[in-house]
Design a protein around this motif. Structure first.
Motif, PDB file in Angstrom:
ATOM      1  N   VAL A 184       0.654  -1.344  -0.222  1.00 58.82           N
ATOM      2  CA  VAL A 184       0.089  -0.484   0.009  1.00 58.82           C
ATOM      3  C   VAL A 184       0.594   1.206  -0.077  1.00 58.82           C
ATOM      4  N   LEU A 185       0.485   1.767  -0.615  1.00 57.99           N
ATOM      5  CA  LEU A 185       1.447   3.843  -1.512  1.00 57.99           C
ATOM      6  C   LEU A 185       0.372   4.522  -1.080  1.00 57.99           C
ATOM      7  N   SER A 186       1.461   5.470   0.082  1.00 58.86           N
ATOM      8  CA  SER A 186       0.463   7.131   0.189  1.00 58.86           C
ATOM      9  C   SER A 186       1.421   7.959  -1.098  1.00 58.86           C
ATOM     10  N   HIS A 187      -0.322   8.733  -1.753  1.00 57.69           N
ATOM     11  CA  HIS A 187       1.157   9.596  -2.971  1.00 57.69           C
ATOM     12  C   HIS A 187       0.737  10.785  -2.531  1.00 57.69           C
ATOM     13  N   GLN A 188       2.235  12.155  -2.671  1.00 50.32           N
ATOM     14  CA  GLN A 188       1.751  12.692  -3.395  1.00 50.32           C
ATOM     15  C   GLN A 188       0.581  13.506  -4.107  1.00 50.32           C
ATOM     16  N   MET A 189       0.475  14.757  -3.988  1.00 48.76           N
ATOM     17  CA  MET A 189      -1.492  14.471  -5.615  1.00 48.76           C
ATOM     18  C   MET A 189      -1.361  15.535  -5.563  1.00 48.76           C
ATOM     19  N   LYS A 190      -1.207  15.991  -7.584  1.00 50.94           N
ATOM     20  CA  LYS A 190      -0.826  17.000  -7.646  1.00 50.94           C
ATOM     21  C   LYS A 190      -2.417  17.617  -8.862  1.00 50.94           C
ATOM     22  N   GLN A 191      -2.301  18.413  -9.231  1.00 52.99           N
ATOM     23  CA  GLN A 191      -3.311  18.058 -10.632  1.00 52.99           C
ATOM     24  C   GLN A 191      -3.356  17.373 -11.128  1.00 52.99           C
ATOM     25  N   PHE A 192      -5.000  16.125 -11.193  1.00 50.79           N
ATOM     26  CA  PHE A 192      -4.883  15.548 -12.964  1.00 50.79           C
ATOM     27  C   PHE A 192      -3.496  14.450 -12.074  1.00 50.79           C
TER      28      PHE A 192
END
Length: 394
Positions: A184-192
């Protein structure tokens, strides 16, 4: 680059109030969608029907926003509604012909996402189909996920590193005699971008490595915590259960089968960037066409994974904005009352993490008093106060 283009490029993070507004609008929709889905989770309810109602709600609510703006704004489902039960870990969002129903005492994981103009809010929540307090190992595994999420909320902050979070959440799970689920990975999110380059690994091991990264102000993260009463090493049992895919935008291939070309064209038109459910495609052609698309890496599948029968798996995921004045958790839902058999009362390190403030002074303070002030603004305490693990006390 023109001045207007430079301005637009600059405003794509949380320094823009418009961007913050869009993240929070997406979060408000997905929080309401989660509330709706929980209300529909009853014994004998068909899982596919609930998933579709969750997606429909998000599409309708998002579609009603930004209708009268000059520039068209994309909005809608950022991650299809999934309902994974008991030892099923994730990504169960079946096709129309699936007859699977929920049963009394099922431990249900709900996972979903919404976006406004590509600014994404995701959430996952665990709910047990029973009245009264949750007890025994079900309470342990949910408390482990919740406490790990609370610790992660306090460690995903400017100046901290991704490995700090990985180590801490494993320690929390162990306190409840549970495991953090591998992969399971937690990610940085950016636009789209739902799965950005900065990643938090759930479990460190030689086979799975990610680059060291430091959290920074004005970043957005999807923090994804999955705990298990079993080994935490889920398996793919049946590839046919996979129904969620995402276009791999950096891959190209000339498809040979007519059905594949038809489906791939439909995907590019309807779902060029965000994950989608195969339910939304023309069904007969999809079955054949998706196989060739996946085999040539044009689509990234989200497989349905399972722990062993009898194991229980809990899932909590939230979206957090790293604002200049501290962390703002924008997606959440209150848990049922838990009475776990284990607690963290005798672990000073975990208690110290939980005592950290969520909002910060300009130099990032956050003493006990400051932490109390943030309980409502960041929704830092979604566990019922009657639990005995102290996870909600600051």
């Amino acid at each position: 680059m023109s001045d207007d283009e430079a301005k637009e490029e600059k405003e794509l993070d949380l320094t823009s109030s418009d961007v913050v507004t869009k993240y929070k609008a997406a979060a408000e929709i997905v929080n309401k969608a989660l509330q709706l889905v929980i209300s529909l989770c009853k014994p004998k309810a068909k899982i596919v029907d609930i998933c579709e109602k969750g997606d429909t709600f998000i599409r309708e609510q998002a579609g009603s926003m930004y209708k009268n703006v000059k520039k068209k704004i994309e909005r809608g489902v950022a991650f299809p509604t999934c309902i994974s039960v008991n030892n099923t870990v994730c990504h169960f969002s079946p096709l129309w012909n699936d007859e699977t129903v929920l049963e009394e005492n099922d431990l249900v994981k709900i996972d979903m996402g919404c976006h406004i103009d590509g600014f994404i809010a995701v959430v996952a929540h665990t709910h047990v189909l029973q009245d009264g307090p949750i007890v025994g190992r079900a309470a342990d595994v949910i408390a482990a996920a919740n406490t790990a999420a609370e610790v992660a909320l306090r460690l995903v902050r400017p100046g901290k590193k991704n490995k700090d979070v990985t180590e801490a959440i494993q320690k929390v799970a162990a306190a409840y005699d549970c495991k953090i689920v591998e992969g399971v990975l937690s990610h940085q999110m950016k636009q789209f971008v739902i799965d950005g380059n900065k990643v938090i690994l759930s479990v460190g091991n030689p086979e799975t490595r990610v680059d060291d990264a430091e959290f920074e102000e004005n970043e957005v993260y999807s923090v994804d915590i999955v705990t298990s009463t079993g080994e935490g090493k889920p398996k793919l049992i049946d590839e046919k259960q996979t129904t969620i895919y995402k276009r791999a935008v950096d891959k190209n291939y000339h498809l040979k089968i007519k059905a594949s070309r038809f489906i791939f064209s439909e995907i590019n038109q309807k779902f060029p960037i965000m994950p989608f459910s195969a339910r939304a495609l023309e069904e007969k052609r999809a079955r054949l066409g998706l196989v060739e698309c996946v085999n040539h890496d044009l689509l990234q599948p989200y497989p349905v994974l399972h722990e062993k029968p009898g194991d229980l798996v809990a899932h909590i995921k939230f979206t957090v904005l790293l604002m200049p004045n501290g962390s703002d958790r924008v997606t959440y839902h209150n848990l049922q009352q838990l009475q776990p058999t284990k607690n963290i009362d005798n672990d000073p390190e975990i208690k110290a993490w939980l005592a950290l403030g969520i909002k910060s002074k300009k130099k990032g303070g956050g003493k006990k008093k400051k932490g109390k002030k943030t309980d409502n603004s960041a929704e830092a305490a979604p566990m019922d106060e009657s639990t005995n693990d102290g996870a909600v006390q600051e």
